[in-house]
Design a protein around this motif. Sequence first.
Motif, PDB file in Angstrom:
ATOM      1  N   LEU A  23      86.056 -16.312-115.527  1.00 19.65           N
ATOM      2  CA  LEU A  23      85.421 -15.930-114.265  1.00 19.65           C
ATOM      3  C   LEU A  23      84.153 -15.112-114.504  1.00 19.65           C
ATOM      4  O   LEU A  23      83.126 -15.384-113.877  1.00 19.65           O
ATOM      5  CB  LEU A  23      86.394 -15.165-113.380  1.00 19.65           C
ATOM      6  CG  LEU A  23      85.890 -14.809-111.982  1.00 19.65           C
ATOM      7  CD1 LEU A  23      85.530 -16.068-111.202  1.00 19.65           C
ATOM      8  CD2 LEU A  23      86.920 -14.003-111.226  1.00 19.65           C
ATOM      9  N   ILE A  24      84.199 -14.141-115.397  1.00 21.60           N
ATOM     10  CA  ILE A  24      83.004 -13.326-115.651  1.00 21.60           C
ATOM     11  C   ILE A  24      81.899 -14.197-116.230  1.00 21.60           C
ATOM     12  O   ILE A  24      80.729 -14.034-115.891  1.00 21.60           O
ATOM     13  CB  ILE A  24      83.310 -12.102-116.545  1.00 21.60           C
ATOM     14  CG1 ILE A  24      82.098 -11.175-116.676  1.00 21.60           C
ATOM     15  CG2 ILE A  24      83.770 -12.513-117.920  1.00 21.60           C
ATOM     16  CD1 ILE A  24      81.760 -10.402-115.473  1.00 21.60           C
ATOM     17  N   GLY A  25      82.253 -15.151-117.058  1.00 14.66           N
ATOM     18  CA  GLY A  25      81.254 -16.074-117.603  1.00 14.66           C
ATOM     19  C   GLY A  25      80.621 -16.922-116.520  1.00 14.66           C
ATOM     20  O   GLY A  25      79.402 -17.140-116.505  1.00 14.66           O
ATOM     21  N   TYR A  26      81.451 -17.393-115.589  1.00 14.01           N
ATOM     22  CA  TYR A  26      80.960 -18.202-114.472  1.00 14.01           C
ATOM     23  C   TYR A  26      80.025 -17.386-113.576  1.00 14.01           C
ATOM     24  O   TYR A  26      78.967 -17.869-113.155  1.00 14.01           O
ATOM     25  CB  TYR A  26      82.152 -18.734-113.672  1.00 14.01           C
ATOM     26  CG  TYR A  26      81.778 -19.492-112.435  1.00 14.01           C
ATOM     27  CD1 TYR A  26      81.233 -20.764-112.517  1.00 14.01           C
ATOM     28  CD2 TYR A  26      81.954 -18.921-111.181  1.00 14.01           C
ATOM     29  CE1 TYR A  26      80.875 -21.463-111.373  1.00 14.01           C
ATOM     30  CE2 TYR A  26      81.605 -19.601-110.033  1.00 14.01           C
ATOM     31  CZ  TYR A  26      81.066 -20.869-110.136  1.00 14.01           C
ATOM     32  OH  TYR A  26      80.706 -21.551-108.995  1.00 14.01           O
ATOM     33  N   ILE A  27      80.405 -16.146-113.297  1.00 20.62           N
ATOM     34  CA  ILE A  27      79.582 -15.296-112.436  1.00 20.62           C
ATOM     35  C   ILE A  27      78.241 -14.994-113.107  1.00 20.62           C
ATOM     36  O   ILE A  27      77.189 -15.105-112.483  1.00 20.62           O
ATOM     37  CB  ILE A  27      80.329 -13.994-112.087  1.00 20.62           C
ATOM     38  CG1 ILE A  27      81.538 -14.299-111.201  1.00 20.62           C
ATOM     39  CG2 ILE A  27      79.407 -12.999-111.391  1.00 20.62           C
ATOM     40  CD1 ILE A  27      82.485 -13.137-111.046  1.00 20.62           C
ATOM     41  N   LEU A  28      78.277 -14.612-114.375  1.00 17.16           N
ATOM     42  CA  LEU A  28      77.035 -14.274-115.079  1.00 17.16           C
ATOM     43  C   LEU A  28      76.123 -15.482-115.262  1.00 17.16           C
ATOM     44  O   LEU A  28      74.903 -15.338-115.277  1.00 17.16           O
ATOM     45  CB  LEU A  28      77.358 -13.633-116.429  1.00 17.16           C
ATOM     46  CG  LEU A  28      77.969 -12.241-116.364  1.00 17.16           C
ATOM     47  CD1 LEU A  28      78.341 -11.763-117.752  1.00 17.16           C
ATOM     48  CD2 LEU A  28      77.042 -11.258-115.686  1.00 17.16           C
ATOM     49  N   GLU A  29      76.711 -16.641-115.369  1.00 17.99           N
ATOM     50  CA  GLU A  29      75.919 -17.867-115.492  1.00 17.99           C
ATOM     51  C   GLU A  29      75.156 -18.147-114.201  1.00 17.99           C
ATOM     52  O   GLU A  29      74.012 -18.592-114.227  1.00 17.99           O
ATOM     53  CB  GLU A  29      76.847 -19.037-115.816  1.00 17.99           C
ATOM     54  CG  GLU A  29      76.156 -20.361-115.988  1.00 17.99           C
ATOM     55  CD  GLU A  29      77.160 -21.466-116.281  1.00 17.99           C
ATOM     56  OE1 GLU A  29      77.047 -22.536-115.651  1.00 17.99           O
ATOM     57  OE2 GLU A  29      78.063 -21.247-117.111  1.00 17.99           O
ATOM     58  N   ASN A  30      75.782 -17.876-113.066  1.00 15.48           N
ATOM     59  CA  ASN A  30      75.179 -18.184-111.765  1.00 15.48           C
ATOM     60  C   ASN A  30      74.499 -16.996-111.098  1.00 15.48           C
ATOM     61  O   ASN A  30      73.698 -17.189-110.174  1.00 15.48           O
ATOM     62  CB  ASN A  30      76.246 -18.762-110.829  1.00 15.48           C
ATOM     63  CG  ASN A  30      76.727 -20.103-111.308  1.00 15.48           C
ATOM     64  OD1 ASN A  30      75.985 -21.069-111.287  1.00 15.48           O
ATOM     65  ND2 ASN A  30      77.954 -20.162-111.785  1.00 15.48           N
ATOM     66  N   GLU A  31      74.831 -15.786-111.498  1.00 16.13           N
ATOM     67  CA  GLU A  31      74.215 -14.583-110.950  1.00 16.13           C
ATOM     68  C   GLU A  31      74.044 -13.561-112.082  1.00 16.13           C
ATOM     69  O   GLU A  31      74.818 -12.619-112.221  1.00 16.13           O
ATOM     70  CB  GLU A  31      75.076 -13.998-109.825  1.00 16.13           C
ATOM     71  CG  GLU A  31      74.453 -12.825-109.092  1.00 16.13           C
ATOM     72  CD  GLU A  31      73.141 -13.165-108.434  1.00 16.13           C
ATOM     73  OE1 GLU A  31      72.149 -12.488-108.744  1.00 16.13           O
ATOM     74  OE2 GLU A  31      73.082 -14.103-107.615  1.00 16.13           O
ATOM     75  N   PRO A  32      73.010 -13.746-112.924  1.00 18.70           N
ATOM     76  CA  PRO A  32      72.840 -12.885-114.093  1.00 18.70           C
ATOM     77  C   PRO A  32      72.590 -11.418-113.771  1.00 18.70           C
ATOM     78  O   PRO A  32      72.781 -10.560-114.625  1.00 18.70           O
ATOM     79  CB  PRO A  32      71.654 -13.503-114.835  1.00 18.70           C
ATOM     80  CG  PRO A  32      71.061 -14.509-113.946  1.00 18.70           C
ATOM     81  CD  PRO A  32      72.025 -14.806-112.858  1.00 18.70           C
ATOM     82  N   THR A  33      72.191 -11.104-112.545  1.00 19.88           N
ATOM     83  CA  THR A  33      71.961  -9.701-112.192  1.00 19.88           C
ATOM     84  C   THR A  33      73.246  -8.886-112.229  1.00 19.88           C
ATOM     85  O   THR A  33      73.195  -7.668-112.347  1.00 19.88           O
ATOM     86  CB  THR A  33      71.335  -9.577-110.788  1.00 19.88           C
ATOM     87  OG1 THR A  33      72.223 -10.131-109.813  1.00 19.88           O
ATOM     88  CG2 THR A  33      69.991 -10.279-110.720  1.00 19.88           C
TER      89      THR A  33
END
Length: 115
Positions: A23-33
């Motif tokens: 999940l953290i990887g998915y979030i950072l991939e789509n919202e790097p901020t």
Amino acid sequence: MRNFGFATTKSRTVDYSKIDTRLIGYILENEPTFNACLSCGSCTAICSAGNLTNFNIRKLSLLIRLGELEKIHTEIDKCMLCGKCLLECPRGINTRNVIMLIKKGLTIFDIKDQE
């Protein structure tokens, strides 16, 4: 040895090899901020849902980073998506998008509420 009625505390060491990072990887991939979040608490202080319930964005962020995805289900549904946190964030993190990515990520990875 005598029993004095108390015990030593359990270890609170985090084993990073056991953390679910999907999940953290998915979030950072789509919202790097989201990587710039310092957990300062500005979003939690202004949160409308936090004033009405026990919703806490900082706790949600910690659960994501620790990979405790099952506990996120009960927390994420409390968010009202009002956007106050987005306006208050000193780092300019699009918290509303992060919340939406969490919801989408939980369905993508088919994480079910275990309670």
